[in-house]
Design a protein around this motif. Structure first.
Motif, short mmCIF file in Angstrom:
data_model
loop_
_atom_site.label_atom_id
_atom_site.label_comp_id
_atom_site.label_asym_id
_atom_site.label_seq_id
_atom_site.Cartn_x
_atom_site.Cartn_y
_atom_site.Cartn_z
N GLY A 135 0.83 -1.21 0.00
CA GLY A 135 0.00 0.00 0.00
C GLY A 135 0.86 1.26 0.00
O GLY A 135 0.58 2.22 -0.73
N MET A 136 1.92 1.25 0.82
CA MET A 136 2.81 2.42 0.89
C MET A 136 3.55 2.61 -0.43
O MET A 136 3.74 3.74 -0.89
CB MET A 136 3.82 2.24 2.03
N ASP A 163 -5.82 -1.02 1.32
CA ASP A 163 -6.96 -1.47 2.11
C ASP A 163 -8.16 -0.57 1.80
O ASP A 163 -8.00 0.46 1.14
CB ASP A 163 -6.60 -1.46 3.61
N PRO A 164 -9.38 -0.97 2.24
CA PRO A 164 -10.58 -0.18 1.88
C PRO A 164 -10.44 1.32 2.19
O PRO A 164 -10.84 2.16 1.39
CB PRO A 164 -11.69 -0.82 2.70
N ILE A 170 -7.55 7.42 -1.77
CA ILE A 170 -6.99 7.67 -3.10
C ILE A 170 -8.09 8.19 -4.03
O ILE A 170 -7.88 9.11 -4.82
CB ILE A 170 -6.34 6.38 -3.68
N ARG A 171 -9.29 7.60 -3.90
CA ARG A 171 -10.42 8.04 -4.72
C ARG A 171 -10.71 9.52 -4.47
O ARG A 171 -10.87 10.30 -5.41
CB ARG A 171 -11.64 7.19 -4.34
N GLU A 172 -10.75 9.90 -3.19
CA GLU A 172 -11.03 11.30 -2.85
C GLU A 172 -9.91 12.22 -3.35
O GLU A 172 -10.17 13.31 -3.84
CB GLU A 172 -11.19 11.46 -1.32
N LEU A 173 -8.68 11.72 -3.23
CA LEU A 173 -7.52 12.50 -3.68
C LEU A 173 -7.61 12.76 -5.19
O LEU A 173 -7.42 13.90 -5.65
CB LEU A 173 -6.24 11.74 -3.34
N LEU A 174 -7.95 11.72 -5.94
CA LEU A 174 -8.03 11.87 -7.40
C LEU A 174 -9.17 12.82 -7.79
O LEU A 174 -9.01 13.65 -8.68
CB LEU A 174 -8.21 10.50 -8.07
N LYS A 175 -10.28 12.71 -7.07
CA LYS A 175 -11.41 13.61 -7.33
C LYS A 175 -10.99 15.06 -7.10
O LYS A 175 -11.30 15.95 -7.89
CB LYS A 175 -12.58 13.27 -6.38
N LYS A 176 -10.24 15.26 -6.00
CA LYS A 176 -9.79 16.60 -5.62
C LYS A 176 -8.84 17.16 -6.69
O LYS A 176 -8.99 18.32 -7.12
CB LYS A 176 -9.08 16.51 -4.27
N ILE A 177 -7.90 16.33 -7.12
CA ILE A 177 -6.93 16.78 -8.13
C ILE A 177 -7.65 17.15 -9.42
O ILE A 177 -7.37 18.15 -10.06
CB ILE A 177 -5.88 15.66 -8.40
N SER A 193 -17.08 -1.72 -9.64
CA SER A 193 -17.50 -1.17 -8.35
C SER A 193 -16.43 -0.26 -7.77
O SER A 193 -16.72 0.67 -7.02
CB SER A 193 -17.79 -2.31 -7.39
N GLU A 194 -15.17 -0.52 -8.11
CA GLU A 194 -14.05 0.24 -7.56
C GLU A 194 -13.97 1.65 -8.15
O GLU A 194 -13.53 2.58 -7.50
CB GLU A 194 -12.76 -0.53 -7.86
N ILE A 195 -14.40 1.78 -9.40
CA ILE A 195 -14.21 3.09 -10.04
C ILE A 195 -15.52 3.81 -10.39
O ILE A 195 -15.49 4.98 -10.74
CB ILE A 195 -13.32 2.99 -11.31
N GLU A 196 -16.66 3.13 -10.24
CA GLU A 196 -17.90 3.79 -10.67
C GLU A 196 -18.24 5.03 -9.84
O GLU A 196 -18.94 5.91 -10.30
CB GLU A 196 -19.08 2.80 -10.73
N LYS A 197 -17.69 5.08 -8.61
CA LYS A 197 -17.96 6.26 -7.77
C LYS A 197 -17.01 7.40 -8.10
O LYS A 197 -17.10 8.48 -7.54
CB LYS A 197 -17.82 5.88 -6.30
#
Lengths: 300, 251
Positions: A135-136, A163-164, A170-177, A193-197
């Protein structure tokens, strides 16, 4: 305007092994484009061709409205990427790994601490990257992709090994960027399911061919068209006669009646009619009404 | 300027790397053995011969170094630096940076050349220390003879030139094969084969491993050894560059 456009991109590893067949991608500028497909569908090969890691055989690749060939260095200076497993120098620290890229990109040194802060690796200090958890390592790879403030991020399965909580971060980070810096993001995954949000646009690839490309809304329309409603009654034959009166073609499958999706009000009306005709209704349910089912249907 | 930044980036990768340690340990190995021998036998370099003590000391160490440790060290260091990208799965990262393939190729080679120079630096430092310490201990003074800087620089340059074909061939092999053992294996077989053929086969100059050994043994194959070494090195580098540029998969 498209950030990436491919025309009839075709690639074969041998004469018999065609991995990509006339791929026409259109990735709008400022979008978050989900590139979806099962393992071995051709996602990584497509992304490697886009980044020039594989020699192009047939087709055209245009990035930032310029052909990749002949503009390689200029194009790559605006792209941050993470392809498959993390690419890190195991004997160096997180900072040193970033310093290697900082020298090449010529971005300010202060960016190193900034990106480490963004991905939550500020306190790794003298720990070598080889000692990091998967993960790191993935986070550090994302930091490396973000270091030079790219206009386009190409991430091949970036949440592998996270991990979840890490996936959500990471999802929130990408949305922010994407929102704050208008960075176009191409993210590949084999799990819808991992990327639809996260995504605004989607391309579905299977066995080297693009099966769907469009916005998430367009996929939702496709989704409603492919959904069915299933009735379980005490007398299916009589129920089919009654339902047919509504200009619907019901079918009896596995001891239940299956009809295409209709408006809720008509479902209620049919239900009333069945009950008033002494037919017991045990169950009414909508089936295949999730994006994952559409994806599975497409790649079948 | 792009090349300088690329070189800085490549040099940074060698920090704490196996190749970097190899330079330090390999460079100081033979001088340390000489130092221990001098201390054990209560000898100084001046005891070797009255005149040209430094030159004799240098010649003795360098011959031993050139016959096995130097070519082996160069084989290992060249392979380790190039293989670092395979081992860490970083070729793809490197090839998506905004650098021309020529810059990447040249900066990677330059780092290997600099690393070899670093090896020479440690070795020469070792020669000086192994000459100074016994004199200071047993004679209570520095060696009387003036240190022959010019001789040291000239001899090091010749040995370095003789090493270049090995660096080039190992660089070529390491760029083409993912498996580290292939590069090391070919290097070892090449070196041992050349050692066996030395003095027995007139055409041994076809082996890139022969030049440094020939330099140690004062064999010149009937030609200008160092000039031929540079030409051979240039040919291998050109082939290496073409193969690298033409590679279909870049990570």
């Amino acid at each position: 305007m498209y950030c990436i456009e491919t025309k009839d991109l075709t690639h074969a590893f041998s004469e018999t092994e065609i991995v990509l067949n006339k791929i026409n991608l259109q990735i709008p500028e400022g979008s978050i484009y989900g590139f979806l497909g099962p393992n071995g569908a051709g996602k990584t090969t497509t992304l490697r061709l886009i980044l020039g890691l594989l020699k192009k055989q047939k087709g055209e690749i245009t990035i930032f409205n310029k052909p990749f060939e002949g503009n390689r260095i200029e194009t790559l200076s605006k792209i941050g990427s993470l392809i498959e497993a993390p690419s890190l120098y195991a004997h160096l620290t997180a900072k040193e790994n970033l310093l290697i890229l900082q020298k090449v990109y010529g971005c300010p040194k202060s960016r190193i601490d900034e990106v480490l802060e963004i991905v939550g690796l500020s306190d790794t200090k003298k720990k070598k990257a080889g000692k990091f958890s998967l993960g790191m390592k993935q986070r550090l790879s994302i930091a490396m992709a973000l270091l030079h403030n790219p206009s386009l991020l190409i991430l091949d399965e970036p949440t592998n090994g996270l991990d979840p909580n890490g996936i959500i971060e990471i999802r929130e980070l990408l949305k922010k960027i994407n929102k704050e810096s208008n960075v176009t993001i191409v993210i590949s995954s084999h799990l819808l399911s991992e990327i639809e949000k996260l995504v605004t646009h989607l391309g579905i690839i299977h066995k080297g061919s693009v099966l769907f490309q469009g916005t998430l809304e367009e996929l939702h329309i496709e989704q409603s068209l492919t959904s069915v409603i299933r009735f379980q009654t005490s007398d299916n034959s009589k129920a089919v006669e009654l339902i047919s009166k509504h200009n619907i073609s019901p079918k009896i499958i596995e001891n239940s009646i299956v009809i295409p999706t209709i408006e809720k009000i008509i479902i209620a009306q049919i239900n009333k009619e069945l009950v008033s005709n002494n037919i017991d209704v045990y169950q009414i349910n909508t089936e295949k009404n999730d994006l994952e089912s559409i994806f599975i249907d497409l790649v079948k | 300027m792009k090349f300088i930044y690329s070189l800085q980036s490549e040099w940074l990768k060698t920090k704490r790397s196996a190749a970097s340690w190899l330079c330090l340990i390999g460079g100081l190995f033979i001088p340390t053995i000489y130092l221990i021998a001098f201390l054990y036998k209560h000898k100084t370099i001046e005891g070797i011969d009255g005149k040209g003590a430094w030159m004799i000391h240098f010649g003795s160490l360098m011959t031993n170094m050139q016959m096995f440790l130097l070519p082996m060290g160069v084989i290992l260091a060249s392979s380790l630096i190039t293989q670092m990208e395979f081992k860490n799965n970083t070729w793809k990262q490197l090839h998506t940076t905004p650098q021309s393939l020529t810059t990447i190729f040249l900066s990677k080679f330059t780092v290997i050349a600099l690393m070899t120079a670093k090896f020479f630096l440690f070795f020469n430092l070792g020669i000086i220390i192994s000459g100074l310490i016994p004199s200071l201990i047993f004679n209570g003074r520095m060696p009387e003879e003036t240190f022959p800087w010019k001789f040291f620089i000239e001899e090091n340059t010749y040995v370095f030139m003789a090493c270049l074909p090995i660096i080039a061939i190992q660089f070529l092999i390491s760029l083409q094969f993912k498996n580290f053992l292939v590069a090391i294996g070919i290097g070892l077989v090449g070196l041992i084969g050349t050692l066996i053929g030395l003095g027995n086969w007139d055409q041994l100059y076809v082996s890139p491993y022969s030049y440094v050994l020939a330099n140690a043994q004062n064999i010149n194959f009937g030609m200008n050894l160092h000039g031929s070494s540079i030409i051979y090195f240039s040919i291998i580098m050109l082939i290496s560059y073409v193969l690298y540029i033409k590679k279909k998969e870049k990570g």
